[in-house]
Design a protein around this motif. Structure first.
Motif, PDB file in Angstrom:
ATOM      1  N   ARG A   2       0.834  -1.195   0.000  1.00  0.00           N
ATOM      2  CA  ARG A   2       0.000   0.000   0.000  1.00  0.00           C
ATOM      3  C   ARG A   2       0.872   1.250   0.000  1.00  0.00           C
ATOM      4  NH1 ARG A   2      -4.900   2.125   0.944  1.00  0.00           N
ATOM      5  NH2 ARG A   2      -5.038   4.024   2.199  1.00  0.00           N
ATOM      6  N   ARG A   3       1.983   1.236   0.779  1.00  0.00           N
ATOM      7  CA  ARG A   3       2.851   2.410   0.842  1.00  0.00           C
ATOM      8  C   ARG A   3       3.492   2.670  -0.518  1.00  0.00           C
ATOM      9  NH1 ARG A   3       8.233   3.249   4.644  1.00  0.00           N
ATOM     10  NH2 ARG A   3       8.651   5.384   4.025  1.00  0.00           N
ATOM     11  N   SER A   4       3.931   1.631  -1.220  1.00  0.00           N
ATOM     12  CA  SER A   4       4.542   1.796  -2.532  1.00  0.00           C
ATOM     13  C   SER A   4       3.541   2.388  -3.511  1.00  0.00           C
ATOM     14  CB  SER A   4       5.052   0.445  -3.049  1.00  0.00           C
ATOM     15  OG  SER A   4       6.046  -0.064  -2.191  1.00  0.00           O
ATOM     16  N   PHE A   5       2.281   1.921  -3.428  1.00  0.00           N
ATOM     17  CA  PHE A   5       1.251   2.433  -4.317  1.00  0.00           C
ATOM     18  C   PHE A   5       1.018   3.920  -4.078  1.00  0.00           C
ATOM     19  CE2 PHE A   5      -3.329   3.247  -5.093  1.00  0.00           C
ATOM     20  CZ  PHE A   5      -3.355   3.038  -6.461  1.00  0.00           C
ATOM     21  N   LEU A   6       0.946   4.319  -2.812  1.00  0.00           N
ATOM     22  CA  LEU A   6       0.745   5.727  -2.491  1.00  0.00           C
ATOM     23  C   LEU A   6       1.912   6.577  -2.954  1.00  0.00           C
ATOM     24  CD1 LEU A   6      -0.795   5.422   1.084  1.00  0.00           C
ATOM     25  CD2 LEU A   6      -1.969   6.124  -1.009  1.00  0.00           C
ATOM     26  N   LEU A   7       3.132   6.056  -2.812  1.00  0.00           N
ATOM     27  CA  LEU A   7       4.299   6.802  -3.280  1.00  0.00           C
ATOM     28  C   LEU A   7       4.224   7.030  -4.778  1.00  0.00           C
ATOM     29  CD1 LEU A   7       7.177   5.161  -1.233  1.00  0.00           C
ATOM     30  CD2 LEU A   7       6.579   7.580  -1.229  1.00  0.00           C
ATOM     31  N   ALA A   8       3.779   6.015  -5.515  1.00  0.00           N
ATOM     32  CA  ALA A   8       3.664   6.157  -6.958  1.00  0.00           C
ATOM     33  C   ALA A   8       2.663   7.247  -7.319  1.00  0.00           C
ATOM     34  CB  ALA A   8       3.251   4.829  -7.581  1.00  0.00           C
ATOM     35  N   LEU A   9       1.548   7.275  -6.596  1.00  0.00           N
ATOM     36  CA  LEU A   9       0.552   8.305  -6.864  1.00  0.00           C
ATOM     37  C   LEU A   9       1.074   9.700  -6.531  1.00  0.00           C
ATOM     38  CD1 LEU A   9      -2.735   6.628  -5.571  1.00  0.00           C
ATOM     39  CD2 LEU A   9      -2.039   6.989  -7.943  1.00  0.00           C
ATOM     40  N   LEU A  10       1.718   9.822  -5.400  1.00  0.00           N
ATOM     41  CA  LEU A  10       2.204  11.122  -4.957  1.00  0.00           C
ATOM     42  C   LEU A  10       3.254  11.682  -5.901  1.00  0.00           C
ATOM     43  CD1 LEU A  10       2.442  10.455  -1.130  1.00  0.00           C
ATOM     44  CD2 LEU A  10       0.868  12.034  -2.254  1.00  0.00           C
ATOM     45  N   THR A  76      10.446   0.455  -4.404  1.00  0.00           N
ATOM     46  CA  THR A  76       9.963   0.319  -5.775  1.00  0.00           C
ATOM     47  C   THR A  76      10.786  -0.664  -6.597  1.00  0.00           C
ATOM     48  OG1 THR A  76      11.364   2.063  -6.723  1.00  0.00           O
ATOM     49  CG2 THR A  76       9.309   2.760  -5.664  1.00  0.00           C
ATOM     50  N   LEU A  77      11.886  -1.146  -6.064  1.00  0.00           N
ATOM     51  CA  LEU A  77      12.771  -2.006  -6.837  1.00  0.00           C
ATOM     52  C   LEU A  77      12.242  -3.435  -6.851  1.00  0.00           C
ATOM     53  CD1 LEU A  77      16.222  -0.684  -5.585  1.00  0.00           C
ATOM     54  CD2 LEU A  77      14.974  -0.030  -7.653  1.00  0.00           C
ATOM     55  N   PRO A  78      11.962  -3.987  -8.024  1.00  0.00           N
ATOM     56  CA  PRO A  78      11.321  -5.306  -8.080  1.00  0.00           C
ATOM     57  C   PRO A  78      12.191  -6.440  -7.553  1.00  0.00           C
ATOM     58  CG  PRO A  78      12.010  -4.582 -10.270  1.00  0.00           C
ATOM     59  CD  PRO A  78      12.183  -3.398  -9.357  1.00  0.00           C
ATOM     60  N   GLY A  79      13.506  -6.288  -7.562  1.00  0.00           N
ATOM     61  CA  GLY A  79      14.365  -7.377  -7.115  1.00  0.00           C
ATOM     62  C   GLY A  79      14.601  -7.427  -5.627  1.00  0.00           C
ATOM     63  N   ARG A  80      14.139  -6.416  -4.910  1.00  0.00           N
ATOM     64  CA  ARG A  80      14.466  -6.329  -3.488  1.00  0.00           C
ATOM     65  C   ARG A  80      13.931  -7.516  -2.696  1.00  0.00           C
ATOM     66  NH1 ARG A  80      12.239  -1.721   0.683  1.00  0.00           N
ATOM     67  NH2 ARG A  80      14.104  -1.465   1.975  1.00  0.00           N
ATOM     68  N   ALA A  81      12.667  -7.844  -2.898  1.00  0.00           N
ATOM     69  CA  ALA A  81      12.062  -8.947  -2.146  1.00  0.00           C
ATOM     70  C   ALA A  81      12.695 -10.279  -2.536  1.00  0.00           C
ATOM     71  CB  ALA A  81      10.561  -8.975  -2.387  1.00  0.00           C
TER      72      ALA A  81
END
Length: 709
Positions: A2-10, A76-81
Motif C-alpha cells: 500500500r505504501r509503494s502504491f501511495l508513493l507512486a501516486l504522490l 519500488t525495486l522489483p528485485g528487493r524482495a
C-alpha cells in the motif's frame, strides 16, 4: 504494498517507472564555512553534518528525512524482495568459528543459521557434545549487541569476553565461569582496540584501554593515551594495576601478549596503522624489574608469534619487504635477532608456533600456501590445502599437539579442519551444508596492466555457462590500503548476486599486502593515485575482455574502499553504471580529527602538512564532486554508531552529491541504526542491507532478477 502504491501516486509516476526517476532529495542547509589552507580556499558547507546524530536534533532530522526518501525509492525495486528471500535461505546454514583449546576444553562459536549473533560453546573433550556458555542473542531485543573478542584462561576455568553494543568500537569485558556458565561480577569498561591476555595462573588478564571519555564525546573524540592494565579476578576495575603506559608519547597504542610459558609480557607499541612497532618485555616473575625494550624506534614490523623458554619468535620485515621469521634470545645481554626463515618470493601472511613447529602461511599471487618449519628454520614440507583459496587459523603454542585451521574460497564456505602437529594428519571438524552447489561456479585469476604498466591480479567468479556474449551485470570490489590483502573468501551475500547471473570481480590493488611492503608503499601517501588507477584499469579490463559493459558495471568498497569508490566515481563517472560506497572516508582534509582517524595518517598523510594537503585535496571524494557530468547511480551506506569512520563523512558526501547537477540517476544514502563500522552487525541487518544494495545495482546494470524456482 500500500505504501509503494501511495508513493507512486504522490510522485505522479507508474510504479514500473518510479525506480528510474531521481527522487526529490531533502533540502540540506548550506553554511558559509570556508577554510584557507596553505593559500587554498576550501569550502565546507555541510560541516554541521559532522555533529553526532545522537545529540544533534538538526542532524537527526536530516538522517530521518534521507532514510525516508531512500526507503521509498528502494521499495519500488522489483528485485528487493527476491534478494531478501534468497539471502535468508542462503544464510540459513550452520557456521562454526575456529576452536580454541585451553585446559583440555575446546571453545568455539556456532551459529545455527539465522541467529543474529553466534553463541559461544564449549566441549569438555573433542568428542563431547557442545555445551552452551553464552548466547548474545538474549542481550538486546534488536540483536545488535554482540560477542566480540573472547579468550579462555589457560586452565579453561574462565572466559573473558568483550561485549560490543550497537556496532561501536567500545567494548565492555566481562568474565564467565565455565563450570556454571554464569557470569562473575568482574566488569571492565571503556576498552577499545585491545586484546585479552590471561596470566598463566588464571588469576586475571591483561588488557588495553583509554581513559573514560567525557560525556558527549564517546563516539567522536580522538583516542589517545592508551595504557595496559592487569585486572585481577574478583576485584573492581578501580583496583586494576596499570602495567605499562607512555604518557610522554600519547599517540602510542599498546597491545599485550603473554608468552607461552606465562613468564613474559610482550608489549607491542605502534603509533598508526603501519606495521612499525616497538617491542617491550616485562618479566612477570620479577614484578619489580623495569621494562626491557627489545626493539625501539617504530621502524619495522615485529609481530610476536610464540616462545620457548627465553627464546621469542617474531615475524619481521626488517630488510625483508615480504617478511621473514626471526628469533630473539632474552638470555643474551644484547638483542641480536637471528633469522630462522628467510624472506621468500611469496609474501608471508601469517605465522604460528604449534608443538615444536613453525607453521607459516604465504600468499602466492593472493592465494594461500602453508609451509612447516622446525624451530631452527629447517623446512619440513607443505600442508596440503583442499584447493585454491585462503587458509587461516593454526592457533596454538609450544607443546600443543594439535591446532585448527579454516579454509575458504569464493564458492567454498568456510570449513574447519583439525590438524595434528606431530603426524601432519588433518581431518574435517566442521563442514557446512549449504543450499547451493559450489561446483556450479567458475573461479579464475586474471592479471591486467594498470596505467603505469604494473601487473595487477584480479579474481573473476561467476556461474559456469553464463552467457557473456553481450556482457553481464558485474560487481567489481576493491580496497587498496593499509597493507590489507583480499585473498579468496566465501560470501553468502555475493553468492546471491552471482545466482542471478551476475559476475563478481575482486581486484588486488596496490596499497594492499598481497606482495609485501613494496606493494603497500606503492599505494599510499603520495602514491595513492595508483590505487585509483588500478581500480579504473580493472574496470576497463573487464569491459575489454567481454565480461561486462559500461552500462552493466557496478563498483563496491567499504571504509578505505568507500574512499576508493568515491574517488574513482569523481575521476571516471563515465565508466560505471552504479556505485556502492560503504562507511567511506570521504573528507580527506578532516579525517584525523575523529576517533581512530588519527591512526590513518600512515596511509593517507597529514592534512596539516602542506605537501600532504595538496595530495589529499586532489582526490578527496567530498571535495572533488563537479557538476555538469553524468554520474552513476550511487547508494551510500553508513550507520549511526560507526565510531571508526564517523558517519559525518558519508553525510557530507551525500549532501554534496545531491546538490550537484550530475545527471538523471539517483544519489541516495542508507543510514542504519544501532550499527557501526561492520563488526557485530546482526544477521537480519546484513540481509536487509545486502538486499537493498543488490536490488539497487541490479536496477542500474540491467539485471533481470528472477525468483528462485
Amino acid at each position: 504494498m500500500r505504501r509503494s502504491f501511495l508513493l507512486a501516486l504522490l510522485l505522479g509516476s507508474p510504479m514500473t517507472q518510479l525506480a528510474a526517476a531521481v527522487p526529490a532529495y531533502p533540502v540540506t542547509a548550506r553554511d558559509a564555512v570556508v577554510d584557507t589552507l596553505f593559500g587554498v580556499a576550501v569550502a565546507d558547507p555541510y560541516r554541521w553534518l559532522e555533529n553526532d546524530v545522537r545529540t544533534d536534533t538538526r542532524v537527526r532530522q536530516w538522517v530521518g528525512a534521507q532514510n525516508a526518501v531512500t526507503n521509498g525509492y528502494l521499495e519500488t525495486l522489483p528485485g528487493r524482495a527476491v534478494f531478501r528471500q534468497r539471502l535468508t535461505a542462503l544464510l540459513d546454514y550452520e557456521r562454526f568459528g575456529l576452536p580454541r583449546k585451553k585446559g583440555g576444553r575446546y571453545f568455539y562459536t556456532h551459529n545455527s543459521g539465522l541467529q543474529n549473533q553466534a553463541p559461544l560453546y564449549v566441549r569438555d573433550t573433542i568428542e563431547a557434545p557442545g555445551r552452551l556458555l553464552l548466547d548474545p542473542n538474549a542481550w538486546a531485543a534488536d540483536g545488535a549487541t554482540a560477542l566480540a573478542d573472547w579468550q579462555p584462561s589457560e586452565d579453561g576455568r574462565h572466559v573473558a569476553y568483550a561485549v560490543q553494543d550497537g556496532g561501536s568500537d567500545w567494548r565492555t569485558i566481562k568474565v564467565l565461569d565455565v563450570a556454571t556458565a554464569q557470569p562473575t561480577a568482574d566488569t571492565v569498561a571503556w576498552v577499545k582496540f585491545s586484546g585479552i591476555a590471561w596470566a598463566a595462573d588464571g588469576s586475571g588478564f591483561y588488557y588495553s584501554r583509554f581513559a573514560a571519555p567525557a560525556a558527549g564525546d564517546e563516539f567522536q573524540a580522538p583516542n589517545e593515551n592508551q595504557a595496559v592494565y592487569f585486572h585481577r579476578l574478583g576485584t573492581s576495575q578501580e583496583q586494576d594495576r596499570k602495567v605499562y603506559a607512555t604518557p610522554d608519547r600519547p599517540k602510542l597504542g599498546h597491545h599485550a601478549q603473554v608468552s607461552d610459558d606465562g613468564r613474559w609480557l610482550v608489549i607491542t607499541s605502534s603509533e598508526g596503522t603501519d606495521d612499525r612497532y616497538e617491542i617491550t618485555v616485562l618479566d612477570l616473575r620479577r614484578p619489580d624489574a623495569p621494562p626491557r625494550t627489545l626493539i625501539p624506534g617504530l621502524v619495522n614490523n615485529w609481530s610476536f608469534i610464540g616462545s620457548v623458554g627465553k627464546k621469542l619468535y617474531f615475524v619481521t620485515n626488517a630488510a625483508a619487504p615480504k617478511l621473514k621469521v626471526a628469533m630473539i634470545d632474552l638470555a643474551e645481554r644484547d638483542v641480536r635477532p637471528v633469522v630462522l626463515v628467510a624472506e621468500d618470493m611469496a609474501t608471508l601472511d601469517g605465522a604460528a608456533l604449534v608443538g615444536d613447529t613453525l607453521i607459516l602461511s604465504y600468499l602466492v599471487d593472493a592465494k594461500s600456501e602453508v609451509r612447516r618449519y622446525s624451530l631452527t628454520g629447517k623446512p619440513l614440507g607443505a600442508i596440503a590445502l583442499p584447493g585454491i583459496g585462503s587458509a587461516g587459523g593454526f592457533n596454538g603454542k609450544a607443546g600443543d599437539p594439535e591446532t585448527f585451521f579454516a579454509f575458504t574460497s569464493f564458492a567454498t564456505p568456510t570449513t574447519i579442519y583439525r590438524y595434528d602437529a606431530r603426524s601432519g594428519r588433518q581431518v574435517p571438524w566442521a563442514v557446512p551444508k549449504v543450499a547451493f552447489d559450489p561446483a556450479d561456479y567458475s573461479v579464475e585469476q586474471r592479471f591486467f596492466a594498470s596505467k603505469d604498466g604494473t601487473r595487477v591480479p584480479m579474481f573473476v567468479v561467476h556461474k559456469k555457462g553464463l552467457d557473456l556474449s553481450a556482457g553481464a551485470p558485474t560487481l567489481l570490489y576493491g580496497y587498496g590500503g593499509f597493507n590489507i590483502s583480499l585473498p579468496p573468501a566465501f560470501s553468502t551475500t555475493r553468492l546471491a548476486w552471482m545466482e542471478q547471473g551476475g559476475v563478481l570481480a575482486v581486484a588486488n590493488l596496490r596499497g594492499g599486502g598481497e606482495y609485501g611492503k613494496e606493494w603497500h608503499d606503492a599505494g599510499r601517501l603520495a602514491n595513492k593515485q595508483n590505487v585509483f588507477d588500478d581500480f579504473i584499469a580493472a574496470g576497463e579490463y573487464l569491459i575489454a575482455e567481454g565480461f561486462t559493459t559500461r552500462a552493466k558495471l557496478a563498483i563496491q568498497g567499504g571504509s578505505n574502499g568507500g574512499l576508493l569508490v568515491g574517488a574513482v566515481v569523481n575521476q571516471r563517472p563515465d565508466l560505471f553504471a552504479a556505485a556502492l560506497p560503504a562507511v567511506g572516508v570521504m573528507d580527506m582534509l578532516r579525517f584525523d580529527r575523529f576517533t581512530a582517524g588519527r591512526y590513518w595518517v600512515d596511509d593517507y598523510g597529514y592534512p596539516a602538512k602542506e605537501a600532504d594537503f595538496h595530495v589529499l585535496r586532489a582526490y578527496s571524494p567530498y571535495h572533488n564532486i563537479v557538476g555538469g557530468r553524468d554520474y552513476p547511480a550511487i547508494l551510500i551506506t553508513t550507520a549511526d554508531t560507526d565510531d571508526r569512520v564517523v558517519p559525518g563523512h558519508s553525510f557530507k558526501y551525500a549532501a554534496a552529491l545531491q546538490a550537484a547537477a550530475l545527471g538523471d540517476k539517483p544519489r541516495l544514502i542508507r543510514i542504519e541504526t544501532r550499527a557501526g563500522h561492520g563488526s557485530g552487525k546482526p544477521t537480519d541487518k546484513i540481509i536487509e542491507e545486502a538486499a537493498d544494495q543488490w536490488a539497487f545495482i541490479a536496477r542500474w546494470t540491467g539485471m533481470t532478477v528472477a525468483a528462485p524456482e
